[in-house]
Scaffold this active site. Sequence first.
Site, PDB file in Angstrom:
ATOM      1  N   HIS A 234       0.840  -1.189   0.000  1.00  0.00           N
ATOM      2  CA  HIS A 234       0.000   0.000   0.000  1.00  0.00           C
ATOM      3  C   HIS A 234       0.884   1.251   0.000  1.00  0.00           C
ATOM      4  O   HIS A 234       1.260   1.748   1.074  1.00  0.00           O
ATOM      5  CB  HIS A 234      -0.901   0.013   1.231  1.00  0.00           C
ATOM      6  CG  HIS A 234      -1.805  -1.176   1.332  1.00  0.00           C
ATOM      7  ND1 HIS A 234      -1.355  -2.422   1.712  1.00  0.00           N
ATOM      8  CD2 HIS A 234      -3.141  -1.304   1.108  1.00  0.00           C
ATOM      9  CE1 HIS A 234      -2.383  -3.267   1.712  1.00  0.00           C
ATOM     10  NE2 HIS A 234      -3.457  -2.614   1.348  1.00  0.00           N
TER      11      HIS A 234
ATOM     12  N   HIS B 162      -3.926   3.036  -3.455  1.00  0.00           N
ATOM     13  CA  HIS B 162      -4.171   2.526  -2.098  1.00  0.00           C
ATOM     14  C   HIS B 162      -3.466   1.196  -1.845  1.00  0.00           C
ATOM     15  O   HIS B 162      -2.664   1.088  -0.922  1.00  0.00           O
ATOM     16  CB  HIS B 162      -5.665   2.358  -1.835  1.00  0.00           C
ATOM     17  CG  HIS B 162      -5.945   1.636  -0.551  1.00  0.00           C
ATOM     18  ND1 HIS B 162      -5.896   2.258   0.671  1.00  0.00           N
ATOM     19  CD2 HIS B 162      -6.241   0.336  -0.292  1.00  0.00           C
ATOM     20  CE1 HIS B 162      -6.145   1.377   1.630  1.00  0.00           C
ATOM     21  NE2 HIS B 162      -6.363   0.193   1.063  1.00  0.00           N
TER      22      HIS B 162
ATOM     23  N   GLU C  52     -17.913  -3.436  24.847  1.00  0.00           N
ATOM     24  CA  GLU C  52     -17.116  -4.653  25.002  1.00  0.00           C
ATOM     25  C   GLU C  52     -15.893  -4.658  24.093  1.00  0.00           C
ATOM     26  O   GLU C  52     -14.785  -5.028  24.511  1.00  0.00           O
ATOM     27  CB  GLU C  52     -17.970  -5.899  24.719  1.00  0.00           C
ATOM     28  CG  GLU C  52     -19.086  -6.134  25.706  1.00  0.00           C
ATOM     29  CD  GLU C  52     -20.377  -5.425  25.314  1.00  0.00           C
ATOM     30  OE1 GLU C  52     -21.391  -5.596  26.015  1.00  0.00           O
ATOM     31  OE2 GLU C  52     -20.364  -4.691  24.294  1.00  0.00           O
TER      32      GLU C  52
ATOM     33  N   HIS D  24     -28.844 -14.482  25.359  1.00  0.00           N
ATOM     34  CA  HIS D  24     -27.770 -14.287  26.329  1.00  0.00           C
ATOM     35  C   HIS D  24     -27.090 -15.594  26.732  1.00  0.00           C
ATOM     36  O   HIS D  24     -26.143 -15.573  27.517  1.00  0.00           O
ATOM     37  CB  HIS D  24     -28.312 -13.592  27.579  1.00  0.00           C
ATOM     38  CG  HIS D  24     -28.546 -12.126  27.394  1.00  0.00           C
ATOM     39  ND1 HIS D  24     -29.282 -11.618  26.357  1.00  0.00           N
ATOM     40  CD2 HIS D  24     -28.116 -11.055  28.117  1.00  0.00           C
ATOM     41  CE1 HIS D  24     -29.318 -10.301  26.447  1.00  0.00           C
ATOM     42  NE2 HIS D  24     -28.607  -9.931  27.498  1.00  0.00           N
TER      43      HIS D  24
END
Length: 677
Positions: free
Chosen positions: A44, A275, A422, A484
């Site tokens: 890149h 890129h 999280e 859950h």
Amino acid sequence: MPDTITPSDQAAPGTPAAPGVEREMANALRALAMDAVQQANSGHPGMPMGMADVAAVLFNRFLQVDPAAPEWPDRDRFVLSAGHGSMLLYGIHHLLGYADMDIDQLRSFRQLGSRTAGHPEYGHALGIETTTGPLGQGLANAVGMALAERMLNARFGDSLVDHWTYAIAGDGCLMEGLSHEAIDLAGHLGLGRLIVLWDDNRITIDGATDLSTSTDQAARFAAAGWHTHTVDGHDPEAVASAIAAARRDGRPSLIACRTTIGYGAPNKQGTAATHGAPLGAEEVAAARATLGWDLPPFEVPERIRVAWRAVAARGAACRASWEDRRASDPQRDAFAAALAAPDAARLRRGIAAHCDRLAAEAPKVATRKASEMALEVLVEAMPNLLGGSADLTGSNNTRVSGMRPVTRTDYGGDYLHYGVREHGMAAAMNGIALHGGFRPYGGTFLVFSDYSRAAIRLSALMGLPVVHVMTHDSIGLGEDGPTHQPVEHLAGLRAVPNLRVFRPADAVETAEAWELVLTAERTPSVLCLSRQNLPTLRTAPSEENRSARGAYLLRPVEGERDLTLIATGSEVEIACAAAELLASEGLRAAVVSAPCFELFAAQPKAYRDQVLDVAPRIGVEAAVSQGWDRWLGEAGAFVGMDGFGASAPATQLYERFGITPARVAETAKALCLRQAA
């Protein structure tokens, strides 16, 4: 008007290179990047060429590192969050004079065995602060590093801890959802030693960024409590003024550097073509002409090398001054202890005494509560233990007595309220561990490991001993239902190389697991803990940490075995009850507790054979069976889950899904009959 740079804004003593030389310092980075990518025929070039001016200003005028002492604790941290632009980092390290980054390493860019991997990899070369590539991870790591710096500073003062964290991030980093969690946390905690330089080139792989985003990033950062500044990324004085202003502001800072991707490549700059692919020989030649760089590939004029070496010399002078301060600082020993590995002998004594008490008292508690009980012991033995939770403190039982929160006005605390973030928590813990000075752990529900998995994987790849406390580990959590209740998560986490997954059966195994995760040197760990109460199964004192072997014979039999029942966590109790039922029918079933598959796999074959035996085997775990085949063999059986759970009290769910002593006993008898046929 841009801010004026005063001498106090400079990071270190010494005279930076003059602007004309600084421009040549940047062009050296461009040339090395396009040469290495061209030779590798892979890579890149666009980002290194576009951000070379910004990087040259940052290193020439502000950032302090000493390549001769890459682990110097008070160095500035530089994180290349846009890790695909790795040749920018490798070029800098080569020119600064890192001992392991000679020109041959750049010639071997992206080749097997080289230190110059496609994306920067922590531990592969000196001075690489973190592994980046998955976009946004480096940004979140930088938040953790900046947080660790402020917390260490609160404990040891400016004399020992007084440095900055700089990160270069790209458009992709800021699009990733993780970036929101990271910048929100940094702004909330007021991490003013964090400066993010955004490569605002408005190009992604697919094309212009307006194909997929219209976000006003500066406004987003400002809304999260950041100081923001927008500059022309190819105007060194404007960049320098912006960095100086950021250093004077008490908030974390975003500097939006408007750049041209592939700057200097006349026919491809500003386009997605630069890129992720080599420029091509013709465009490299054209770029050389445009930049006035009339040297063969990988050659850099001595005057430019001298300028870069001056940056290293300035850093060395800063380090020498710091060494002098440390030598006379009354806290130098405590500071060294904070950076050192835990005192394993001290931990062993504390955990051994705690386990003896547990064996005598035999409490019936959830292993999440047992974890809290162990932590009460551990925080006394490890002053640099740093706790936290993603808004589940009371459920994870991760905060113990005496802990106080870290806030923007008190970095001296030892507990982090990460909020419902999280992924951000896991990535920030990686940054804290990389920075050094603390041993972080963070809590959430096991099912939400899905949110943090990318950061967990990177901690395993880097070998960071981060601890993830994952409670509510099965259908045993009950009424919250299948959204859950983790069923596939144990298998998924066990599939990650260099990650230890612990699922303790009782309070004793939980304490042993904590000792093991805190003494791990190059391995992250997940503690999978129950919501429901479990009896203490280990009621005899033991000098050995039996969990250290990963699996062991918990309930032996006299004579030859008819069966071996292998279980983890809350199902070990069920296996023991099933063994009693089988014993009443004359079948001798041994019970093996297997709190950590990874540790068991690392044991000598003779030990594994002794534990497993040749008798038919049955695995028992309230999860899917993937990963169990290795221990059960082709003739084995499994009692567990083969689908999602349901919403009901835990006892009803175990009955509904057939994870009961009676079901295990029935399966065992059927297996014996099949073996006899």
